[in-house]
Write an enzyme that holds these catalytic residues in place. Structure first.
Site, PDB file in Angstrom:
ATOM      1  N   TYR A 144       0.839  -1.205   0.000  1.00  0.00           N
ATOM      2  CA  TYR A 144       0.000   0.000   0.000  1.00  0.00           C
ATOM      3  C   TYR A 144       0.879   1.263   0.000  1.00  0.00           C
ATOM      4  O   TYR A 144       0.653   2.203  -0.765  1.00  0.00           O
ATOM      5  CB  TYR A 144      -0.887  -0.050   1.251  1.00  0.00           C
ATOM      6  CG  TYR A 144      -1.725   1.161   1.549  1.00  0.00           C
ATOM      7  CD1 TYR A 144      -2.942   1.357   0.897  1.00  0.00           C
ATOM      8  CD2 TYR A 144      -1.327   2.089   2.512  1.00  0.00           C
ATOM      9  CE1 TYR A 144      -3.740   2.460   1.198  1.00  0.00           C
ATOM     10  CE2 TYR A 144      -2.121   3.191   2.816  1.00  0.00           C
ATOM     11  CZ  TYR A 144      -3.324   3.368   2.158  1.00  0.00           C
ATOM     12  OH  TYR A 144      -4.108   4.460   2.456  1.00  0.00           O
ATOM     13  N   HIS A 187     -10.472   0.761  11.270  1.00  0.00           N
ATOM     14  CA  HIS A 187      -9.517   1.574  12.026  1.00  0.00           C
ATOM     15  C   HIS A 187     -10.000   1.697  13.467  1.00  0.00           C
ATOM     16  O   HIS A 187     -11.127   1.313  13.797  1.00  0.00           O
ATOM     17  CB  HIS A 187      -9.393   2.955  11.383  1.00  0.00           C
ATOM     18  CG  HIS A 187      -8.725   2.920  10.041  1.00  0.00           C
ATOM     19  ND1 HIS A 187      -9.311   3.393   8.895  1.00  0.00           N
ATOM     20  CD2 HIS A 187      -7.501   2.454   9.674  1.00  0.00           C
ATOM     21  CE1 HIS A 187      -8.486   3.225   7.867  1.00  0.00           C
ATOM     22  NE2 HIS A 187      -7.384   2.653   8.308  1.00  0.00           N
ATOM     23  N   ARG A 216      -2.760   9.672  19.179  1.00  0.00           N
ATOM     24  CA  ARG A 216      -2.979   9.751  17.732  1.00  0.00           C
ATOM     25  C   ARG A 216      -3.656  11.066  17.359  1.00  0.00           C
ATOM     26  O   ARG A 216      -4.364  11.662  18.169  1.00  0.00           O
ATOM     27  CB  ARG A 216      -3.882   8.606  17.255  1.00  0.00           C
ATOM     28  CG  ARG A 216      -3.279   7.213  17.371  1.00  0.00           C
ATOM     29  CD  ARG A 216      -2.158   6.972  16.361  1.00  0.00           C
ATOM     30  NE  ARG A 216      -1.584   5.629  16.472  1.00  0.00           N
ATOM     31  CZ  ARG A 216      -0.558   5.299  17.251  1.00  0.00           C
ATOM     32  NH1 ARG A 216       0.042   6.201  18.011  1.00  0.00           N
ATOM     33  NH2 ARG A 216      -0.099   4.054  17.263  1.00  0.00           N
ATOM     34  N   ASP A 278       0.244  -2.237  21.695  1.00  0.00           N
ATOM     35  CA  ASP A 278      -0.129  -0.825  21.647  1.00  0.00           C
ATOM     36  C   ASP A 278       0.191  -0.178  20.308  1.00  0.00           C
ATOM     37  O   ASP A 278      -0.338   0.859  19.970  1.00  0.00           O
ATOM     38  CB  ASP A 278       0.681  -0.052  22.715  1.00  0.00           C
ATOM     39  CG  ASP A 278      -0.152   0.173  23.967  1.00  0.00           C
ATOM     40  OD1 ASP A 278      -1.385   0.002  23.903  1.00  0.00           O
ATOM     41  OD2 ASP A 278       0.448   0.522  24.999  1.00  0.00           O
TER      42      ASP A 278
HETATM   43  P1  NDP Z   1     -13.159   3.875   1.899  1.00  0.00           P
HETATM   44  O1  NDP Z   1     -12.727   2.445   2.000  1.00  0.00           O
HETATM   45  O2  NDP Z   1     -14.222   4.370   2.807  1.00  0.00           O
HETATM   46  O3  NDP Z   1     -13.624   4.153   0.404  1.00  0.00           O
HETATM   47  C1  NDP Z   1     -12.884   3.702  -0.673  1.00  0.00           C
HETATM   48  C2  NDP Z   1     -13.517   4.244  -1.916  1.00  0.00           C
HETATM   49  O4  NDP Z   1     -12.753   3.790  -3.029  1.00  0.00           O
HETATM   50  C3  NDP Z   1     -14.961   3.756  -2.132  1.00  0.00           C
HETATM   51  O5  NDP Z   1     -15.731   4.780  -2.706  1.00  0.00           O
HETATM   52  C4  NDP Z   1     -14.776   2.624  -3.124  1.00  0.00           C
HETATM   53  O6  NDP Z   1     -15.918   2.445  -3.941  1.00  0.00           O
HETATM   54  C5  NDP Z   1     -13.619   3.158  -3.952  1.00  0.00           C
HETATM   55  N1  NDP Z   1     -12.908   2.090  -4.635  1.00  0.00           N
HETATM   56  C6  NDP Z   1     -12.269   1.033  -4.082  1.00  0.00           C
HETATM   57  N2  NDP Z   1     -11.775   0.242  -5.055  1.00  0.00           N
HETATM   58  C7  NDP Z   1     -12.115   0.808  -6.236  1.00  0.00           C
HETATM   59  C8  NDP Z   1     -11.919   0.458  -7.594  1.00  0.00           C
HETATM   60  N3  NDP Z   1     -11.260  -0.657  -7.950  1.00  0.00           N
HETATM   61  N4  NDP Z   1     -12.440   1.259  -8.559  1.00  0.00           N
HETATM   62  C9  NDP Z   1     -13.129   2.374  -8.234  1.00  0.00           C
HETATM   63  N5  NDP Z   1     -13.341   2.770  -6.959  1.00  0.00           N
HETATM   64  C10 NDP Z   1     -12.843   1.989  -5.978  1.00  0.00           C
HETATM   65  O7  NDP Z   1     -11.859   4.734   1.995  1.00  0.00           O
HETATM   66  P2  NDP Z   1     -11.636   6.166   2.675  1.00  0.00           P
HETATM   67  O8  NDP Z   1     -12.732   7.083   2.267  1.00  0.00           O
HETATM   68  O9  NDP Z   1     -11.309   5.931   4.088  1.00  0.00           O
HETATM   69  O10 NDP Z   1     -10.290   6.589   1.954  1.00  0.00           O
HETATM   70  C11 NDP Z   1     -10.259   7.517   0.868  1.00  0.00           C
HETATM   71  C12 NDP Z   1      -8.818   7.851   0.593  1.00  0.00           C
HETATM   72  O11 NDP Z   1      -8.238   8.395   1.765  1.00  0.00           O
HETATM   73  C13 NDP Z   1      -7.970   6.647   0.203  1.00  0.00           C
HETATM   74  O12 NDP Z   1      -7.131   7.005  -0.861  1.00  0.00           O
HETATM   75  C14 NDP Z   1      -7.168   6.347   1.461  1.00  0.00           C
HETATM   76  O13 NDP Z   1      -5.943   5.762   1.151  1.00  0.00           O
HETATM   77  C15 NDP Z   1      -7.027   7.719   2.057  1.00  0.00           C
HETATM   78  N6  NDP Z   1      -6.815   7.761   3.514  1.00  0.00           N
HETATM   79  C16 NDP Z   1      -7.742   7.257   4.385  1.00  0.00           C
HETATM   80  C17 NDP Z   1      -7.517   7.348   5.749  1.00  0.00           C
HETATM   81  C18 NDP Z   1      -8.492   6.815   6.763  1.00  0.00           C
HETATM   82  O14 NDP Z   1      -8.214   6.920   7.962  1.00  0.00           O
HETATM   83  N7  NDP Z   1      -9.630   6.284   6.353  1.00  0.00           N
HETATM   84  C19 NDP Z   1      -6.290   7.957   6.295  1.00  0.00           C
HETATM   85  C20 NDP Z   1      -5.423   8.497   5.287  1.00  0.00           C
HETATM   86  C21 NDP Z   1      -5.684   8.383   3.950  1.00  0.00           C
HETATM   87  P3  NDP Z   1     -17.054   1.368  -3.532  1.00  0.00           P
HETATM   88  O15 NDP Z   1     -17.465   1.667  -2.129  1.00  0.00           O
HETATM   89  O16 NDP Z   1     -18.121   1.599  -4.523  1.00  0.00           O
HETATM   90  O17 NDP Z   1     -16.399   0.027  -3.648  1.00  0.00           O
END
Ligand code: NDP
Length: 322
Positions: A144, A187, A216, A278
């Site tokens: 990742y 998370h 955090r 932890d």
């Molecule tokens: P979620 O898991 O809640 O959402 C992921 C999103 O990506 C969904 O809309 C999903 O669509 C879409 N997705 C996944 N696979 C595909 C694919 N193959 N094609 C098209 N769409 C896809 O993630 P978050 O909202 O938590 O994360 C959003 C961004 O933020 C990410 O890039 C993540 O790395 C980053 N991030 C998140 C953090 C966190 O604490 N959550 C912290 C730091 C960064 P569907 O639901 O329709 O499958």
């Protein structure tokens, strides 16, 4: 014709936060919708972005002028450890398809999403925007992390070769409505909310793994959304920006658990299990660049944000990702 903003991953935690802000802030305000603007929140069912043809079709359909690229294969520690190749390849494919199609279709700006978990394992704290590539990531999530780091490399390459306005945001731990509450893979905040809810429902003790002492930084998805919208409108540099509360706003896991107990209304036995690991004690990230460029930001108080997230979870238990 007004701007068309395509949000990939628009149905996830962060995407739903952006949609909420765009739909609720006054039109024409700093974080509200601009007149004539069209926002598209895409899900994976509309286009699997690992596939180049589906990505092109999505771009042909909406003709975005701007892209907020959130789509990613995201998972907890165990999922990351189990499937390094999947996390690496799927995210590489998604990012390459989105960035290259944006270049080919003359998208004016792309903001992609990195994460503070992609930073080097051995690094000096606080994290800042200059330290992403200073050493290997933690081995548990190297698939990742490397895929995400490459987005920053791609942004620079596309800018240097073609003059593209591509950049990236680096959020710390995000929480809020539409989070993933799956007990295996969530998370810490959504996992504890779900556990506490089940403890209350089944009249069982609420047991929090670890000592409760690690610190955090958590950012509410609706605050993060405003910062993404600020980047979209006002930030035009390739270098990333950390989107986070300040280092002085770290909270302990115990403070998180206390606030969850209160928000869920749990009155049973509640304790920590110090035999569980932890993790790192703290890994602070600096939001100095963000605040300087934005000219300050009013964060939602942690307890209020947590209350709203718990309320959303309780109201949506049947449809939430659990
Ligand atoms: P979620 O898991 O809640 O959402 C992921 C999103 O990506 C969904 O809309 C999903 O669509 C879409 N997705 C996944 N696979 C595909 C694919 N193959 N094609 C098209 N769409 C896809 O993630 P978050 O909202 O938590 O994360 C959003 C961004 O933020 C990410 O890039 C993540 O790395 C980053 N991030 C998140 C953090 C966190 O604490 N959550 C912290 C730091 C960064 P569907 O639901 O329709 O499958």
């Amino acid at each position: 014709m007004g701007d068309v903003i395509l949000v990939t991953g628009g149905t996830g935690l962060v995407g739903k936060g952006i949609q909420y802000v765009i739909e609720t802030e006054p039109e024409g305000s700093r974080f509200g919708k601009k007149p004539g603007e069209k926002w598209i929140f895409a899900s994976s069912s509309e286009a699997d972005l690992r596939d180049a043809a589906q990505t092109k079709k999505l771009f042909e359909k909406y003709k975005p002028t701007h892209v907020i690229h959130l789509a990613a294969i995201v998972g907890g520690l165990f999922a990351n450890m189990r499937a390094k190749s999947t996390f690496l390849r799927d995210n590489l494919l998604i990012n390459d398809n989105v960035l290259h199609t944006s270049y080919e279709t003359n998208v004016k700006k792309v903001i992609s999403c990195l994460s503070t978990c992609v930073y080097p394992d051995k690094v000096t704290y606080p994290l800042d925007e200059t330290k992403i590539h200073l050493g290997p990531p933690h081995e548990s999530n190297f698939g990742y992390a490397h895929a995400k780091r490459l987005v920053d490399v791609q942004n620079h390459a596309y800018k240097e070769q073609y003059g593209c306005n591509f950049t990236s945001a680096i959020p710390t731990n995000v929480f809020g409505p539409y989070d993933n509450y799956d007990l295996e893979d969530a998370h810490v905040i959504p996992a504890l909310i779900h556990k506490c809810y089940l403890a209350k429902k089944n009249n069982r003790p609420f047991i929090v793994g670890g000592s409760g002492k690690p610190l955090r930084q958590f950012i509410y998805s609706r605050d993060l959304a405003k910062q993404f919208i600020w980047m979209l409108r006002e930030y035009n540099d390739v270098e990333p920006v950390i989107l986070s509360v300040g280092e002085n706003e770290e909270v302990t896991i115990k403070e998180v658990a206390d606030a969850i107990v209160k928000a869920v209304g749990f009155q049973g036995e509640y304790k920590f299990d110090p035999s569980r690991p932890d993790g790192q004690f703290r890994k602070p990230a600096s939001n100095e660049k963000l605040l300087k460029l934005m000219g300050g930001f009013q964060f939602t108080p942690f307890e209020k944000a947590l209350d709203e997230s718990v309320k959303w979870f309780l109201d949506n238990y049947n449809t939430a990702r659990v």
